[in-house]
Scaffold this motif. Structure first.
Motif, mmCIF file in Angstrom:
data_model
loop_
_atom_site.group_PDB
_atom_site.id
_atom_site.type_symbol
_atom_site.label_atom_id
_atom_site.label_comp_id
_atom_site.label_asym_id
_atom_site.label_seq_id
_atom_site.Cartn_x
_atom_site.Cartn_y
_atom_site.Cartn_z
ATOM 1 N N UNK A 112 0.990 -1.172 0.242
ATOM 2 C CA UNK A 112 0.031 0.026 -0.041
ATOM 3 C C UNK A 112 0.772 1.177 0.040
ATOM 4 N N UNK A 113 1.887 1.163 0.518
ATOM 5 C CA UNK A 113 2.990 2.080 0.504
ATOM 6 C C UNK A 113 2.446 3.458 1.376
ATOM 7 N N UNK A 114 1.512 3.443 2.409
ATOM 8 C CA UNK A 114 1.136 4.239 3.131
ATOM 9 C C UNK A 114 1.660 4.107 4.749
ATOM 10 N N UNK A 115 2.211 5.022 5.306
ATOM 11 C CA UNK A 115 2.362 4.983 6.811
ATOM 12 C C UNK A 115 1.459 5.844 7.634
ATOM 13 N N UNK A 116 1.408 5.430 8.727
ATOM 14 C CA UNK A 116 0.519 6.244 9.943
ATOM 15 C C UNK A 116 1.165 7.480 10.210
ATOM 16 N N UNK A 117 0.487 8.589 9.899
ATOM 17 C CA UNK A 117 0.878 9.861 10.191
ATOM 18 C C UNK A 117 0.760 10.312 11.544
ATOM 19 N N UNK A 174 -8.191 7.771 3.522
ATOM 20 C CA UNK A 174 -8.194 9.244 4.240
ATOM 21 C C UNK A 174 -7.140 8.984 5.388
ATOM 22 N N UNK A 175 -5.916 9.269 5.286
ATOM 23 C CA UNK A 175 -4.865 9.026 6.237
ATOM 24 C C UNK A 175 -4.217 10.243 6.938
ATOM 25 N N UNK A 176 -4.999 10.437 8.132
ATOM 26 C CA UNK A 176 -4.712 11.811 8.824
ATOM 27 C C UNK A 176 -4.325 11.459 10.376
ATOM 28 N N UNK A 177 -3.547 12.277 10.975
ATOM 29 C CA UNK A 177 -3.239 12.154 12.213
ATOM 30 C C UNK A 177 -4.201 12.182 13.148
ATOM 31 N N UNK A 178 -5.127 13.238 12.928
ATOM 32 C CA UNK A 178 -6.570 13.519 13.562
ATOM 33 C C UNK A 178 -7.831 13.591 12.738
ATOM 34 N N UNK A 179 -8.334 12.360 12.675
ATOM 35 C CA UNK A 179 -9.301 12.331 11.463
ATOM 36 C C UNK A 179 -10.569 12.965 11.925
ATOM 37 N N UNK A 180 -10.821 13.070 13.280
ATOM 38 C CA UNK A 180 -12.111 13.549 13.954
ATOM 39 C C UNK A 180 -12.077 15.188 13.863
ATOM 40 N N UNK A 207 -2.539 15.044 4.708
ATOM 41 C CA UNK A 207 -2.050 16.559 5.111
ATOM 42 C C UNK A 207 -0.683 16.419 4.528
ATOM 43 N N UNK A 208 -0.465 17.386 3.552
ATOM 44 C CA UNK A 208 1.038 17.694 3.106
ATOM 45 C C UNK A 208 2.047 17.965 4.248
ATOM 46 N N UNK A 209 1.581 18.502 5.313
ATOM 47 C CA UNK A 209 2.500 18.959 6.339
ATOM 48 C C UNK A 209 2.872 17.619 7.354
ATOM 49 N N UNK A 210 2.190 16.404 7.093
ATOM 50 C CA UNK A 210 2.542 15.363 7.786
ATOM 51 C C UNK A 210 2.113 14.016 6.729
ATOM 52 N N UNK A 211 2.805 14.184 5.754
ATOM 53 C CA UNK A 211 2.508 12.960 4.696
ATOM 54 C C UNK A 211 2.498 11.532 5.247
ATOM 55 N N UNK A 212 1.576 10.834 4.682
ATOM 56 C CA UNK A 212 1.625 9.357 4.929
ATOM 57 C C UNK A 212 2.665 8.610 4.463
ATOM 58 N N UNK A 213 3.809 9.054 4.178
ATOM 59 C CA UNK A 213 4.798 8.208 3.403
ATOM 60 C C UNK A 213 6.179 8.131 3.897
ATOM 61 N N UNK A 214 6.946 7.330 3.603
ATOM 62 C CA UNK A 214 8.216 7.176 3.886
ATOM 63 C C UNK A 214 9.231 8.166 3.446
#
Ligand code: SAM
Length: 281
Positions: free
Chosen positions: A7-12, A51-57, A173-180
């Motif tokens: 998937x290539x996504x990591x948790x922000x 939808x990969x965000x640190x704060x979804x709510x 969020x480009x300020x906390x992107x979910x990628x390595x």
């Protein structure tokens, strides 16, 4: 550091430094779409968009109603309901149209030429956000409705724009992107600098995502707005240039026009400063 999954996504949400080492968790399939095995955060997948965000709510509280916009209604009925509903639904209609109706501008042609040079396709043909394991991929940070180019993975926080984008997208969020870090051969950040809440952090994150020998393409009209970016964080082109010069082996500065539509007979034309940054191998 954890290896990326297919998937290539990591948790922000739980990326952190421990004893000087970066600890990240690669997302896995979960009941709502994706889940972080490290912290247990859910990262829902809606209509195929992770939808990969640190704060979804926090995001749901302001933007959530857009997720419930139905796509099965006739456009005039949908438009009437959204305009009447106000809030993000009404705002989104005008905002998305501004981008969809814009004429093809020199800035977009520049971005396409960079994608052509970098080859492709870089992404999984399934159309999901899965990255090619070779790591040769392009990412468009703050893609809006997208470039229409299916070789690039689009990332944005705006649901209604992403719904119009062709090709794979992720809401993040480009300020906390979910990628390595160092995951992409080409990173585009077009007109994001003066549209995000922390342009300095955006620059750092965008550069961190570029693979050794890869490129970052940056463009901005430097049209700052206090409602978007606190005045204390506004940057002048010279400050951006100094920062980039300190990081890159090659830096090319230019100018390119970028237009947005206000209506059938009106458009806004921006004169953007552009930079193409190449990193060392
Ligand atoms: C001015 S538009 C530019 C869209 C597109 N890149 C273009 O050049 O046409 C800026 C985009 O950046 C997005 N954006 C702003 N802050 C963001 C952030 N922190 N993370 C992801 N996207 C963001 C906005 O939602 C918007 O779609």
């Amino acid at each position: 550091m954890a290896e990326p999954t297919a998937i290539g996504l990591v948790c922000p949400g739980c990326r952190r430094l421990e004893g000087g080492q970066l600890v990240v968790s690669a997302l896995q399939a979960g009941p709502l779409g994706l889940v972080c095995p490290g912290c247990g955060r859910d990262h829902p997948v809606v209509d195929g968009v992770p939808i990969v965000l640190a704060d979804l709510d926090a995001w749901l509280q302001s933007e959530g109603p857009a997720l419930l916009r139905r796509s099965d209604l006739e456009p005039p009925l949908l438009e009437r309901l959204c305009l009447g509903a106000g809030g993000v639904l009404a705002r989104d209609m005008a905002r998305v149209q501004t981008y969809l109706d814009a004429s093809d501008s020199p800035l977009q042609r520049w971005a396409r030429s960079l994608l052509d040079e970098s080859g492709g396709p870089a992404l999984d043909p399934s159309g999901s956000a899965a990255l090619d394991p070779s790591g040769s991929a392009a990412l468009d940070l703050g893609c809006g409705v997208g470039s229409g180019d299916e070789r690039v993975l689009g990332l944005d926080l705006h649901w209604a724009s992403l719904q119009k984008a062709r090709g794979p997208v992720v809401l993040a969020d480009a300020l906390n992107p979910p990628f390595l870090a160092r995951s992409f051969e080409l990173v585009l950040a077009l007109n994001l600098l003066d549209s995000c809440r922390d342009p300095g952090l955006m620059l750092q994150q965008a550069l961190a995502l570029v693979a050794p020998g890869g490129r970052l393409a940056l463009a901005s009209p430097f049209h700052w707005q206090e409602s978007v970016t606190p005045r204390s964080l506004w940057l002048r082109p010279e400050q951006v240039e100094d920062f980039l010069r300190a990081q890159s082996v090659e830096l090319t500065r230019g100018e390119a026009e970028w237009s947005l539509s206000l209506g059938p007979r009106s458009e806004i034309r921006h004169r953007c400063v552009t930079w193409l940054v190449r990193l060392a191998h």
